[in-house]
Design an enzyme around this catalytic site. Sequence first.
Site, PDB file in Angstrom:
ATOM      1  N   LYS A 172       0.719  -1.368  -0.036  1.00 33.69           N
ATOM      2  CA  LYS A 172      -0.079   0.041  -0.023  1.00 33.69           C
ATOM      3  C   LYS A 172       0.742   1.289   0.001  1.00 33.69           C
ATOM      4  O   LYS A 172       0.352   2.220  -0.523  1.00 33.69           O
ATOM      5  CB  LYS A 172      -1.022  -0.148   1.178  1.00 33.69           C
ATOM      6  CG  LYS A 172      -1.945  -1.026   1.107  1.00 33.69           C
ATOM      7  CD  LYS A 172      -3.412  -0.431   0.057  1.00 33.69           C
ATOM      8  CE  LYS A 172      -4.318  -1.353   0.236  1.00 33.69           C
ATOM      9  NZ  LYS A 172      -5.386  -1.007  -0.873  1.00 33.69           N
ATOM     10  N   SER A 221       0.427 -10.079  -0.936  1.00 34.05           N
ATOM     11  CA  SER A 221       0.189  -8.479  -0.631  1.00 34.05           C
ATOM     12  C   SER A 221       0.525  -7.924   0.561  1.00 34.05           C
ATOM     13  O   SER A 221       0.983  -6.813   0.590  1.00 34.05           O
ATOM     14  CB  SER A 221      -1.148  -8.320  -1.318  1.00 34.05           C
ATOM     15  OG  SER A 221      -2.011  -9.010  -0.488  1.00 34.05           O
TER      16      SER A 221
END
Length: 410
Positions: A63, A313
Amino acid sequence: MEFLSGIVRRMELVTLERIQAARELLKGVTRVTPMEHARDLRRLHGGPVHLKCENLQRTGSFKIRGAYTRIHGLTEAERERGVVAASAGNHAQGVALASSLLGAKSTVFMPLRAPLPKLAATRGYGADVHLHGALLEETLRAAIDFGERTGAVFIHPFDHPDVIAGQGTVGLEILEQVPGVKTILVATGGGGLVGGVASAVKALRPDVRVVGVQAEEAAAYPPSLAAGAPVRLSTTSTMADGIAVGEPGPVSFAHVESLVDDVVTVSEQFLSRAVLLCLERRKLVVEPAGAATVAALLQHPGIFEPPVVAVLSGGNVDPLLLLQIIQHGMTAGGRYLHLRLRVPDRPGSLVGVLSCVSELGANVLDVEHSRISGSLDLGEADVVLALETRGPEHCKEVEVALSNAGYTVV
Protein backbone atom coordinates in the site's frame (compact mmCIF):
# COMPACT_ATOMS: atom_id res chain seq x y z
CA MET A 1 -26.18 0.15 -16.44
CA GLU A 2 -25.31 0.36 -20.17
CA PHE A 3 -24.53 4.07 -19.80
CA LEU A 4 -22.18 3.43 -16.87
CA SER A 5 -20.52 0.56 -18.74
CA GLY A 6 -19.82 2.91 -21.66
CA ILE A 7 -18.17 5.45 -19.34
CA VAL A 8 -15.98 2.71 -17.85
CA ARG A 9 -14.85 1.53 -21.27
CA ARG A 10 -13.93 5.09 -22.38
CA MET A 11 -11.94 5.76 -19.22
CA GLU A 12 -8.25 6.42 -19.86
CA LEU A 13 -6.04 3.70 -18.41
CA VAL A 14 -2.78 4.23 -16.56
CA THR A 15 0.14 4.13 -19.00
CA LEU A 16 3.47 2.35 -18.73
CA GLU A 17 5.21 5.74 -18.68
CA ARG A 18 3.18 6.78 -15.66
CA ILE A 19 4.12 3.60 -13.80
CA GLN A 20 7.79 4.02 -14.71
CA ALA A 21 7.65 7.58 -13.38
CA ALA A 22 6.14 6.26 -10.15
CA ARG A 23 9.01 3.82 -9.86
CA GLU A 24 11.57 6.62 -10.12
CA LEU A 25 9.61 8.55 -7.51
CA LEU A 26 9.58 5.57 -5.12
CA LYS A 27 13.32 4.94 -5.23
CA GLY A 28 14.62 5.21 -1.69
CA VAL A 29 11.06 5.17 -0.33
CA THR A 30 9.95 1.59 -1.00
CA ARG A 31 11.91 -1.65 -1.11
CA VAL A 32 12.37 -3.94 -4.08
CA THR A 33 10.85 -6.88 -2.23
CA PRO A 34 12.39 -10.35 -2.57
CA MET A 35 11.18 -13.18 -4.78
CA GLU A 36 11.06 -16.58 -3.06
CA HIS A 37 11.04 -19.89 -4.95
CA ALA A 38 8.22 -22.10 -3.58
CA ARG A 39 9.48 -25.59 -4.38
CA ASP A 40 6.68 -27.25 -2.41
CA LEU A 41 4.10 -25.71 -4.79
CA ARG A 42 5.95 -26.66 -7.97
CA ARG A 43 4.50 -30.18 -8.09
CA LEU A 44 0.93 -28.83 -8.14
CA HIS A 45 1.54 -26.81 -11.29
CA GLY A 46 4.25 -28.67 -13.17
CA GLY A 47 6.81 -25.89 -13.09
CA PRO A 48 8.42 -23.10 -11.08
CA VAL A 49 6.32 -21.10 -8.61
CA HIS A 50 7.66 -17.89 -7.09
CA LEU A 51 6.33 -15.69 -4.29
CA LYS A 52 6.68 -11.89 -4.55
CA CYS A 53 7.05 -10.90 -0.89
CA GLU A 54 5.22 -7.58 -0.52
CA ASN A 55 4.54 -8.69 3.06
CA LEU A 56 8.16 -7.60 3.62
CA GLN A 57 7.54 -4.12 2.17
CA ARG A 58 7.68 -1.03 4.40
CA THR A 59 4.52 -0.88 6.55
CA GLY A 60 4.02 -4.60 5.85
CA SER A 61 2.18 -4.33 2.53
CA PHE A 62 2.24 -2.93 -1.01
CA LYS A 63 0.00 0.00 0.00
CA ILE A 64 2.87 2.44 0.61
CA ARG A 65 3.57 2.42 -3.15
CA GLY A 66 0.21 3.86 -4.17
CA ALA A 67 -0.23 6.08 -1.12
CA TYR A 68 3.12 7.81 -1.58
CA THR A 69 2.58 8.29 -5.32
CA ARG A 70 -0.87 9.79 -4.74
CA ILE A 71 0.15 12.17 -1.92
CA HIS A 72 3.29 13.26 -3.76
CA GLY A 73 1.07 14.25 -6.69
CA LEU A 74 -0.92 16.72 -4.59
CA THR A 75 -0.25 20.42 -4.90
CA GLU A 76 1.58 22.19 -2.08
CA ALA A 77 -1.68 23.87 -1.07
CA GLU A 78 -3.49 20.52 -0.94
CA ARG A 79 -0.76 18.97 1.19
CA GLU A 80 -0.96 21.89 3.60
CA ARG A 81 -4.65 21.08 4.12
CA GLY A 82 -3.67 17.54 5.07
CA VAL A 83 -4.98 14.18 3.90
CA VAL A 84 -7.60 11.79 5.25
CA ALA A 85 -8.11 8.08 4.67
CA ALA A 86 -10.24 5.18 5.86
CA SER A 87 -8.84 1.71 6.33
CA ALA A 88 -8.86 -1.39 8.48
CA GLY A 89 -5.07 -1.43 8.48
CA ASN A 90 -2.78 -1.63 5.46
CA HIS A 91 -3.89 1.49 3.59
CA ALA A 92 -3.96 3.36 6.90
CA GLN A 93 -0.31 2.57 7.54
CA GLY A 94 0.69 3.39 3.97
CA VAL A 95 -1.01 6.80 4.10
CA ALA A 96 0.42 7.54 7.56
CA LEU A 97 4.02 6.82 6.56
CA ALA A 98 3.76 8.49 3.15
CA SER A 99 2.31 11.63 4.74
CA SER A 100 5.08 11.75 7.32
CA LEU A 101 7.73 11.42 4.63
CA LEU A 102 6.14 14.20 2.56
CA GLY A 103 5.43 16.56 5.45
CA ALA A 104 1.64 16.36 5.28
CA LYS A 105 -0.70 15.94 8.24
CA SER A 106 -2.67 12.71 8.03
CA THR A 107 -5.95 11.75 9.65
CA VAL A 108 -7.02 8.13 9.43
CA PHE A 109 -10.42 6.67 10.29
CA MET A 110 -10.41 3.02 11.34
CA PRO A 111 -13.27 0.69 12.39
CA LEU A 112 -14.02 0.45 16.10
CA ARG A 113 -12.71 -3.10 16.24
CA ALA A 114 -9.53 -2.50 14.26
CA PRO A 115 -6.76 -4.85 15.50
CA LEU A 116 -4.58 -3.19 18.14
CA PRO A 117 -1.26 -3.87 16.31
CA LYS A 118 -2.56 -2.09 13.18
CA LEU A 119 -3.92 0.77 15.27
CA ALA A 120 -0.61 1.18 17.10
CA ALA A 121 1.41 0.99 13.88
CA THR A 122 -0.73 3.64 12.16
CA ARG A 123 -0.30 6.02 15.09
CA GLY A 124 3.39 5.16 15.18
CA TYR A 125 3.77 6.39 11.60
CA GLY A 126 2.37 9.75 12.68
CA ALA A 127 -1.33 9.65 11.81
CA ASP A 128 -4.13 11.12 13.92
CA VAL A 129 -6.41 8.09 14.26
CA HIS A 130 -10.19 8.18 14.81
CA LEU A 131 -12.14 5.01 15.55
CA HIS A 132 -15.58 5.07 13.92
CA GLY A 133 -18.14 2.54 12.76
CA ALA A 134 -18.56 -1.20 13.08
CA LEU A 135 -18.32 -1.64 9.29
CA LEU A 136 -15.66 -0.26 6.96
CA GLU A 137 -18.35 1.49 4.91
CA GLU A 138 -19.31 3.55 7.97
CA THR A 139 -15.64 4.35 8.53
CA LEU A 140 -15.28 5.41 4.90
CA ARG A 141 -18.28 7.72 5.12
CA ALA A 142 -16.86 9.35 8.25
CA ALA A 143 -13.53 9.97 6.50
CA ILE A 144 -15.20 11.54 3.47
CA ASP A 145 -17.34 13.75 5.72
CA PHE A 146 -14.21 14.84 7.59
CA GLY A 147 -12.56 15.82 4.31
CA GLU A 148 -15.58 17.85 3.24
CA ARG A 149 -15.64 19.69 6.59
CA THR A 150 -11.93 20.40 6.89
CA GLY A 151 -10.63 20.51 3.33
CA ALA A 152 -8.36 17.49 3.87
CA VAL A 153 -7.81 15.55 0.65
CA PHE A 154 -9.36 12.08 0.69
CA ILE A 155 -6.84 9.40 -0.33
CA HIS A 156 -8.78 6.53 -1.86
CA PRO A 157 -7.35 3.07 -1.15
CA PHE A 158 -7.57 1.90 -4.77
CA ASP A 159 -9.73 3.99 -7.10
CA HIS A 160 -7.34 6.66 -8.38
CA PRO A 161 -4.86 6.64 -11.31
CA ASP A 162 -1.93 7.71 -9.10
CA VAL A 163 -2.64 4.89 -6.66
CA ILE A 164 -2.87 2.38 -9.52
CA ALA A 165 0.38 3.69 -11.01
CA GLY A 166 2.17 3.27 -7.69
CA GLN A 167 0.88 -0.28 -7.26
CA GLY A 168 1.89 -1.03 -10.84
CA THR A 169 5.56 -0.80 -9.86
CA VAL A 170 5.12 -4.30 -8.39
CA GLY A 171 4.58 -5.54 -11.96
CA LEU A 172 7.80 -3.94 -13.21
CA GLU A 173 9.77 -5.66 -10.45
CA ILE A 174 8.18 -9.04 -11.21
CA LEU A 175 9.21 -8.89 -14.89
CA GLU A 176 12.79 -8.10 -13.90
CA GLN A 177 13.02 -10.73 -11.17
CA VAL A 178 11.36 -13.56 -13.13
CA PRO A 179 11.85 -12.68 -16.83
CA GLY A 180 10.25 -15.92 -18.02
CA VAL A 181 7.04 -15.56 -16.01
CA LYS A 182 3.89 -16.84 -17.72
CA THR A 183 1.23 -16.26 -15.04
CA ILE A 184 0.95 -13.63 -12.28
CA LEU A 185 -1.55 -14.09 -9.45
CA VAL A 186 -2.65 -10.99 -7.54
CA ALA A 187 -4.92 -10.76 -4.47
CA THR A 188 -7.85 -8.54 -5.43
CA GLY A 189 -10.20 -6.44 -3.35
CA GLY A 190 -10.94 -3.08 -4.94
CA GLY A 191 -8.62 -3.86 -7.85
CA GLY A 192 -5.91 -1.19 -7.52
CA LEU A 193 -3.03 -3.66 -7.21
CA VAL A 194 -4.13 -6.11 -9.90
CA GLY A 195 -5.06 -3.21 -12.20
CA GLY A 196 -1.65 -1.59 -11.74
CA VAL A 197 0.26 -4.86 -12.18
CA ALA A 198 -1.73 -5.65 -15.33
CA SER A 199 -1.10 -2.16 -16.73
CA ALA A 200 2.66 -2.59 -16.37
CA VAL A 201 2.87 -6.21 -17.44
CA LYS A 202 0.57 -6.05 -20.47
CA ALA A 203 2.48 -3.04 -21.84
CA LEU A 204 5.75 -4.97 -21.78
CA ARG A 205 4.68 -8.63 -21.97
CA PRO A 206 1.13 -8.96 -23.34
CA ASP A 207 1.55 -12.76 -23.41
CA VAL A 208 1.71 -12.99 -19.62
CA ARG A 209 -1.60 -13.90 -17.97
CA VAL A 210 -2.59 -11.71 -15.04
CA VAL A 211 -5.15 -13.34 -12.74
CA GLY A 212 -6.97 -11.70 -9.84
CA VAL A 213 -7.81 -13.75 -6.75
CA GLN A 214 -10.80 -12.99 -4.52
CA ALA A 215 -12.28 -14.60 -1.42
CA GLU A 216 -15.47 -16.50 -2.29
CA GLU A 217 -17.44 -14.61 0.36
CA ALA A 218 -16.28 -11.19 -0.86
CA ALA A 219 -16.01 -11.60 -4.63
CA ALA A 220 -17.43 -8.48 -6.27
CA TYR A 221 -15.51 -8.79 -9.53
CA PRO A 222 -17.11 -11.90 -11.10
CA PRO A 223 -20.64 -10.40 -11.08
CA SER A 224 -19.29 -6.96 -11.99
CA LEU A 225 -17.39 -8.28 -14.98
CA ALA A 226 -20.44 -10.27 -16.07
CA ALA A 227 -22.57 -7.10 -15.87
CA GLY A 228 -19.97 -4.89 -17.56
CA ALA A 229 -20.00 -2.39 -14.67
CA PRO A 230 -19.34 -2.36 -10.90
CA VAL A 231 -21.91 -4.39 -8.96
CA ARG A 232 -22.40 -4.00 -5.23
CA LEU A 233 -22.43 -7.08 -2.98
CA SER A 234 -25.11 -7.24 -0.31
CA THR A 235 -22.69 -8.73 2.24
CA THR A 236 -19.04 -9.69 2.62
CA SER A 237 -17.82 -12.18 5.20
CA THR A 238 -14.24 -13.42 5.07
CA MET A 239 -11.14 -13.72 7.22
CA ALA A 240 -9.33 -11.90 4.39
CA ASP A 241 -10.42 -8.43 5.51
CA GLY A 242 -7.78 -6.76 3.35
CA ILE A 243 -9.66 -7.77 0.18
CA ALA A 244 -13.22 -7.59 1.56
CA VAL A 245 -14.42 -4.82 -0.77
CA GLY A 246 -18.13 -4.82 -1.55
CA GLU A 247 -17.97 -2.88 -4.82
CA PRO A 248 -15.19 -2.02 -7.30
CA GLY A 249 -14.60 1.62 -8.14
CA PRO A 250 -15.05 2.83 -11.74
CA VAL A 251 -11.32 3.55 -12.24
CA SER A 252 -10.04 0.23 -10.92
CA PHE A 253 -12.87 -1.67 -12.63
CA ALA A 254 -11.91 -0.20 -16.01
CA HIS A 255 -8.36 -1.51 -15.59
CA VAL A 256 -9.46 -4.97 -14.48
CA GLU A 257 -12.05 -5.29 -17.25
CA SER A 258 -9.60 -4.19 -19.95
CA LEU A 259 -6.36 -5.83 -18.84
CA VAL A 260 -6.86 -8.69 -16.37
CA ASP A 261 -7.24 -12.11 -17.98
CA ASP A 262 -9.28 -13.84 -15.29
CA VAL A 263 -10.53 -13.61 -11.70
CA VAL A 264 -10.73 -16.76 -9.59
CA THR A 265 -12.11 -17.25 -6.09
CA VAL A 266 -10.85 -19.17 -3.07
CA SER A 267 -12.58 -20.61 -0.01
CA GLU A 268 -11.99 -19.80 3.65
CA GLN A 269 -10.56 -23.28 4.10
CA PHE A 270 -7.85 -22.70 1.52
CA LEU A 271 -7.13 -19.19 2.81
CA SER A 272 -6.28 -20.58 6.23
CA ARG A 273 -4.25 -23.43 4.72
CA ALA A 274 -2.31 -20.89 2.67
CA VAL A 275 -1.46 -18.77 5.71
CA LEU A 276 -0.27 -21.90 7.51
CA LEU A 277 1.82 -23.05 4.54
CA CYS A 278 3.56 -19.67 4.25
CA LEU A 279 4.34 -19.72 7.95
CA GLU A 280 5.39 -23.35 8.21
CA ARG A 281 7.20 -23.95 4.92
CA ARG A 282 8.35 -20.48 3.84
CA LYS A 283 8.85 -18.96 7.32
CA LEU A 284 6.79 -15.96 6.18
CA VAL A 285 4.07 -14.21 8.19
CA VAL A 286 1.32 -13.42 5.68
CA GLU A 287 -2.19 -12.15 6.38
CA PRO A 288 -5.16 -14.03 4.84
CA ALA A 289 -5.66 -11.43 2.09
CA GLY A 290 -1.95 -11.55 1.28
CA ALA A 291 -2.03 -15.35 1.09
CA ALA A 292 -5.04 -15.47 -1.26
CA THR A 293 -2.75 -16.14 -4.21
CA VAL A 294 -1.21 -19.15 -2.45
CA ALA A 295 -4.75 -20.32 -1.65
CA ALA A 296 -5.48 -20.20 -5.38
CA LEU A 297 -2.40 -22.33 -6.08
CA LEU A 298 -3.62 -24.89 -3.54
CA GLN A 299 -7.30 -24.86 -4.51
CA HIS A 300 -6.83 -24.80 -8.30
CA PRO A 301 -3.87 -27.09 -9.05
CA GLY A 302 -2.69 -27.32 -12.62
CA ILE A 303 -4.66 -24.42 -14.12
CA PHE A 304 -1.91 -21.78 -14.04
CA GLU A 305 0.85 -21.99 -16.64
CA PRO A 306 4.30 -21.91 -15.04
CA PRO A 307 6.50 -20.14 -14.27
CA VAL A 308 3.97 -18.62 -11.86
CA VAL A 309 4.48 -15.59 -9.63
CA ALA A 310 2.08 -15.22 -6.70
CA VAL A 311 2.09 -11.81 -5.02
CA LEU A 312 1.99 -11.96 -1.21
CA SER A 313 0.35 -8.57 -0.82
CA GLY A 314 0.62 -8.07 2.95
CA GLY A 315 1.71 -9.47 6.29
CA ASN A 316 -0.15 -7.35 8.84
CA VAL A 317 -2.11 -9.87 10.85
CA ASP A 318 -3.25 -9.63 14.45
CA PRO A 319 -1.49 -12.34 16.54
CA LEU A 320 -4.79 -13.48 18.07
CA LEU A 321 -6.33 -13.87 14.61
CA LEU A 322 -3.18 -15.64 13.41
CA LEU A 323 -3.59 -18.20 16.20
CA GLN A 324 -7.17 -18.89 15.14
CA ILE A 325 -6.16 -19.11 11.47
CA ILE A 326 -3.38 -21.58 12.27
CA GLN A 327 -5.83 -23.82 14.12
CA HIS A 328 -8.36 -23.49 11.27
CA GLY A 329 -5.68 -24.23 8.70
CA MET A 330 -4.42 -27.30 10.56
CA THR A 331 -7.96 -28.65 10.76
CA ALA A 332 -8.59 -27.94 7.07
CA GLY A 333 -5.30 -29.61 6.16
CA GLY A 334 -6.12 -32.79 8.09
CA ARG A 335 -3.67 -32.08 10.90
CA TYR A 336 -6.38 -32.26 13.57
CA LEU A 337 -8.75 -35.20 13.94
CA HIS A 338 -11.91 -35.19 16.06
CA LEU A 339 -13.41 -38.62 16.74
CA ARG A 340 -16.34 -39.93 18.76
CA LEU A 341 -15.98 -43.57 19.79
CA ARG A 342 -18.45 -46.00 21.39
CA VAL A 343 -16.50 -48.22 23.82
CA PRO A 344 -17.40 -50.87 26.43
CA ASP A 345 -18.10 -49.32 29.82
CA ARG A 346 -15.56 -51.28 31.85
CA PRO A 347 -12.22 -50.54 33.53
CA GLY A 348 -9.36 -50.24 31.07
CA SER A 349 -11.40 -49.31 27.98
CA LEU A 350 -10.18 -45.71 27.89
CA VAL A 351 -6.59 -46.84 28.51
CA GLY A 352 -6.90 -49.20 25.57
CA VAL A 353 -8.11 -46.43 23.26
CA LEU A 354 -5.30 -44.09 24.30
CA SER A 355 -2.69 -46.83 23.97
CA CYS A 356 -3.86 -47.57 20.44
CA VAL A 357 -3.68 -43.89 19.52
CA SER A 358 -0.22 -43.59 21.07
CA GLU A 359 1.12 -46.56 19.12
CA LEU A 360 -0.06 -44.89 15.90
CA GLY A 361 1.91 -41.71 16.67
CA ALA A 362 -1.07 -39.38 17.09
CA ASN A 363 -0.89 -36.74 19.81
CA VAL A 364 -3.90 -36.44 22.16
CA LEU A 365 -5.01 -32.83 22.64
CA ASP A 366 -8.27 -33.42 24.51
CA VAL A 367 -10.39 -36.30 25.83
CA GLU A 368 -14.05 -36.40 26.88
CA HIS A 369 -15.49 -39.51 28.52
CA SER A 370 -19.22 -39.92 29.18
CA ARG A 371 -21.30 -42.78 30.58
CA ILE A 372 -24.63 -40.95 30.77
CA SER A 373 -25.54 -39.96 27.23
CA GLY A 374 -29.14 -40.78 26.35
CA SER A 375 -28.05 -42.46 23.13
CA LEU A 376 -25.88 -45.03 24.92
CA ASP A 377 -26.93 -48.60 25.51
CA LEU A 378 -26.36 -50.18 28.89
CA GLY A 379 -22.69 -51.08 29.29
CA GLU A 380 -21.45 -48.50 26.76
CA ALA A 381 -19.53 -45.24 27.09
CA ASP A 382 -18.74 -42.36 24.75
CA VAL A 383 -15.17 -41.16 24.20
CA VAL A 384 -14.52 -37.99 22.20
CA LEU A 385 -10.91 -37.46 21.11
CA ALA A 386 -9.17 -34.41 19.69
CA LEU A 387 -5.92 -35.54 18.07
CA GLU A 388 -3.00 -33.91 16.31
CA THR A 389 -1.92 -35.96 13.30
CA ARG A 390 0.56 -35.88 10.44
CA GLY A 391 -2.07 -35.26 7.78
CA PRO A 392 -5.10 -36.75 5.99
CA GLU A 393 -3.51 -40.18 5.39
CA HIS A 394 -2.54 -40.45 9.05
CA CYS A 395 -6.11 -39.51 10.05
CA LYS A 396 -7.48 -42.37 7.98
CA GLU A 397 -4.90 -44.74 9.43
CA VAL A 398 -5.98 -43.84 12.97
CA GLU A 399 -9.69 -44.31 12.17
CA VAL A 400 -9.09 -47.71 10.55
CA ALA A 401 -6.87 -48.92 13.38
CA LEU A 402 -9.43 -47.97 16.04
CA SER A 403 -12.20 -49.72 14.10
CA ASN A 404 -10.03 -52.84 13.69
CA ALA A 405 -9.35 -52.78 17.43
CA GLY A 406 -13.07 -53.20 18.04
CA TYR A 407 -14.08 -49.62 18.83
CA THR A 408 -17.11 -48.16 17.08
CA VAL A 409 -16.29 -44.89 15.34
CA VAL A 410 -19.54 -42.92 15.40
